[in-house]
Design a protein around this motif. Sequence first.
Motif, short mmCIF file in Angstrom:
data_model
loop_
_atom_site.label_atom_id
_atom_site.label_comp_id
_atom_site.label_asym_id
_atom_site.label_seq_id
_atom_site.Cartn_x
_atom_site.Cartn_y
_atom_site.Cartn_z
N GLY A 415 0.76 -1.24 0.00
CA GLY A 415 0.00 0.00 0.00
C GLY A 415 0.79 1.29 0.00
O GLY A 415 0.21 2.37 0.07
N ASP A 416 2.11 1.21 -0.06
CA ASP A 416 2.96 2.40 0.04
C ASP A 416 4.15 2.21 -0.90
O ASP A 416 4.97 1.33 -0.69
N ILE A 417 4.25 3.04 -1.94
CA ILE A 417 5.31 2.88 -2.94
C ILE A 417 6.69 3.04 -2.31
O ILE A 417 7.67 2.44 -2.78
N ARG A 418 6.78 3.77 -1.21
CA ARG A 418 8.09 3.97 -0.57
C ARG A 418 8.66 2.67 -0.02
O ARG A 418 9.88 2.54 0.11
N LYS A 419 7.79 1.71 0.28
CA LYS A 419 8.24 0.42 0.81
C LYS A 419 8.83 -0.46 -0.28
O LYS A 419 9.37 -1.53 0.03
N TYR A 420 8.71 -0.05 -1.52
CA TYR A 420 9.26 -0.82 -2.63
C TYR A 420 10.51 -0.14 -3.22
O TYR A 420 10.96 -0.50 -4.29
N ILE A 421 11.03 0.84 -2.52
CA ILE A 421 12.25 1.53 -2.94
C ILE A 421 13.43 0.98 -2.14
O ILE A 421 13.32 0.74 -0.93
N ARG A 422 14.54 0.78 -2.79
CA ARG A 422 15.72 0.23 -2.12
C ARG A 422 16.10 1.14 -0.95
O ARG A 422 16.19 2.36 -1.09
N SER A 423 16.34 0.52 0.19
CA SER A 423 16.51 1.26 1.44
C SER A 423 17.66 2.25 1.39
O SER A 423 17.58 3.33 1.99
N HIS A 424 18.74 1.92 0.66
CA HIS A 424 19.89 2.83 0.67
C HIS A 424 19.62 4.10 -0.13
O HIS A 424 20.41 5.05 -0.07
N LEU A 425 18.51 4.15 -0.87
CA LEU A 425 18.17 5.34 -1.66
C LEU A 425 17.22 6.27 -0.92
O LEU A 425 16.88 7.33 -1.41
N LEU A 426 16.78 5.87 0.28
CA LEU A 426 15.86 6.69 1.06
C LEU A 426 16.59 7.34 2.24
O LEU A 426 17.51 6.77 2.81
N ILE A 427 16.13 8.53 2.57
CA ILE A 427 16.66 9.23 3.74
C ILE A 427 15.49 9.92 4.43
O ILE A 427 14.51 10.31 3.77
N ALA A 428 15.55 10.03 5.75
CA ALA A 428 14.41 10.53 6.53
C ALA A 428 14.76 11.78 7.31
O ALA A 428 15.88 11.93 7.80
N ALA A 429 13.79 12.66 7.42
CA ALA A 429 13.88 13.82 8.30
C ALA A 429 12.85 13.64 9.41
O ALA A 429 11.64 13.59 9.15
N GLU A 430 13.32 13.50 10.65
CA GLU A 430 12.40 13.38 11.78
C GLU A 430 11.80 14.75 12.09
O GLU A 430 12.50 15.75 12.14
N ILE A 431 10.48 14.78 12.30
CA ILE A 431 9.82 16.08 12.47
C ILE A 431 8.96 16.13 13.73
O ILE A 431 8.10 17.00 13.87
N ASP A 432 9.19 15.20 14.66
CA ASP A 432 8.34 15.12 15.85
C ASP A 432 8.26 16.44 16.59
O ASP A 432 7.18 16.87 17.00
N ARG A 433 9.39 17.10 16.75
CA ARG A 433 9.40 18.31 17.59
C ARG A 433 8.78 19.52 16.91
O ARG A 433 8.52 20.53 17.57
N VAL A 434 8.54 19.44 15.61
CA VAL A 434 7.90 20.56 14.90
C VAL A 434 6.58 20.13 14.29
O VAL A 434 6.04 20.82 13.41
N SER A 435 6.03 19.01 14.76
CA SER A 435 4.79 18.48 14.20
C SER A 435 3.66 19.50 14.28
O SER A 435 2.92 19.72 13.32
N ALA A 436 3.52 20.14 15.44
CA ALA A 436 2.45 21.12 15.61
C ALA A 436 2.65 22.33 14.70
O ALA A 436 1.68 22.89 14.16
N ASP A 437 3.90 22.74 14.52
CA ASP A 437 4.18 23.88 13.65
C ASP A 437 3.87 23.55 12.19
O ASP A 437 3.35 24.39 11.44
N LYS A 438 4.19 22.32 11.77
CA LYS A 438 3.86 21.93 10.41
C LYS A 438 2.35 21.90 10.22
O LYS A 438 1.83 22.36 9.20
#
Length: 525
Positions: A415-438
């Motif tokens: 159900g998520d195309i990102r799960k079919y992308i090779r892991s070494h090609l993905l990078i994440a930005a954690e946004i927990d502390r600015v979730s409310a601002d977003k």
Amino acid sequence: MELQDQPLSFSETADIETSSAGYAARFAGPVGRWMLDKQLAAVRDLLVEKPYATILDVGGGHGQLAPPLAEAGYDVTVLGSADVCADPVREGLEKGILRFETGNVIDLPFPDDSFDVVLCFRLVTHCQAWQTLISELCRVARKAVIIDYPTNASVNAIAPALFGAKKKLEGNTRVWRLFSRSELKTVFGGAGFEAAGSRKQFFFPMVLHRMMKQPWLSGILEGVARLCGLTSVLGSPVVARYEPMRQDVTDKLDPRSLSGMRVAVTIPHIDDGVLGCGGLILQIPDKSNIHFIYACDGKALPAGSQSPPHVDLGALRREEALAATEVLGIPRENVHFLDYPDWHLKKHASDLDSALNLLFDDIQPTHVFTPFRYDRHPDHITLSAHVRRKTIERKQSIRLFEYFIYYHWKLLPMGDIRKYIRSHLLIAAEIDRVSADKRHALSKFVSQVTVYYEQQHKPVLGEDLLDEFSRGPELFLRPAGPISDRNIFTIAPCRVRLVHALEPRLKNFKEQVLSLLQRLKNRIQ
């Protein structure tokens, strides 16, 4: 290294025969060379690691892979059950471009995670304890295991009936096992690995090619089979890559690394920039050189809706964008509107190219963000293609990141195309502390987060979707230069394209039906 004088005796020694001169003779001559070239090409296609990566070749086959990979710059070690297994790679050993170890293939003499990649060819199919072998391959592999195997989903299904004829022709054929993809998935899954791509080699049995002894004819036959799609369905042997299961994206994008950098965020529609990378932008300390480039004018209406009277949608959406970027901390002078019509960006390709050239000349970006290349909406796809081409054409070094908007693909099992992308090609930005601002920035898109239009039955961005985008993490594809689809996805690119083409049409049909039902309901009331 110096080889032992006496061969060791292990329970699984099929590699002694597959490394023999007699076995190698099956691949002698032009047609044999043609088949080996096909195998090497498949391995190189799946070997996404750069040269100088460490490789363990378990069994070593008959020396068809280790020498060319070592010559290409990879750090290659071959392991065999006995000293005689070193014979096919003797020249490479004498040159000092690879190493040989004697050991047990189902009890490898190496610590966990000893090699970047582990290869195992001509062995799994002949090994009785093949489950243990696969477990050991995975244990010592840090990034990937690449094997070959004959599949039962091919003309090999009738191979047992033809074994006698095959043995008569080839002389030294030994019993082998056919595999299904599902049973390999189960065994690799038990070792914590998952499929990450495969290449099917031949539609016609290899014994047929040996009988013909004409590589040009074999090439024509296999080329036709591949064009007709027969190889993708019934091809064998399969060269398959397996990678450690991705529990989460481990590589993190530190917002501080972008502080003061010249960043261009290219955005097809007014809310996409905040949705795709608003949390990352919020956490960058120095935003003075961050630019938001809006490609489209925002005048398109949700399916089946009508604009409220006396409302200039273009002006409204521009005001929403400016309010949202103010929350993100983007300087007003760094917000650019190109005002091409929604849904028709492709018709303005030439003007878009010129506008991007002018802006990139002015900004001189070091980092560029653009929609994912398969982000479904035609405006997203057009903008992404143009931006990716610009980053390649320009002489300065630009780091490209592709953000995701339409990543829910319901026709894919996960159900998520990102799960079919090779892991070494993905990078994440954690946004927990600015979730409310977003979430606050997204609230500025009033026309999207409320039932704003006439005949509209629900907001474009509902509460569930807003929560999801505000939670994060924000994921990005980070291609290192030009990269083909088959090196991005862990499934066949043709399947990605099919779902990509079909699902939006089904979604539009559903929205039209819901809109029609809403109108009928309103009339009845």
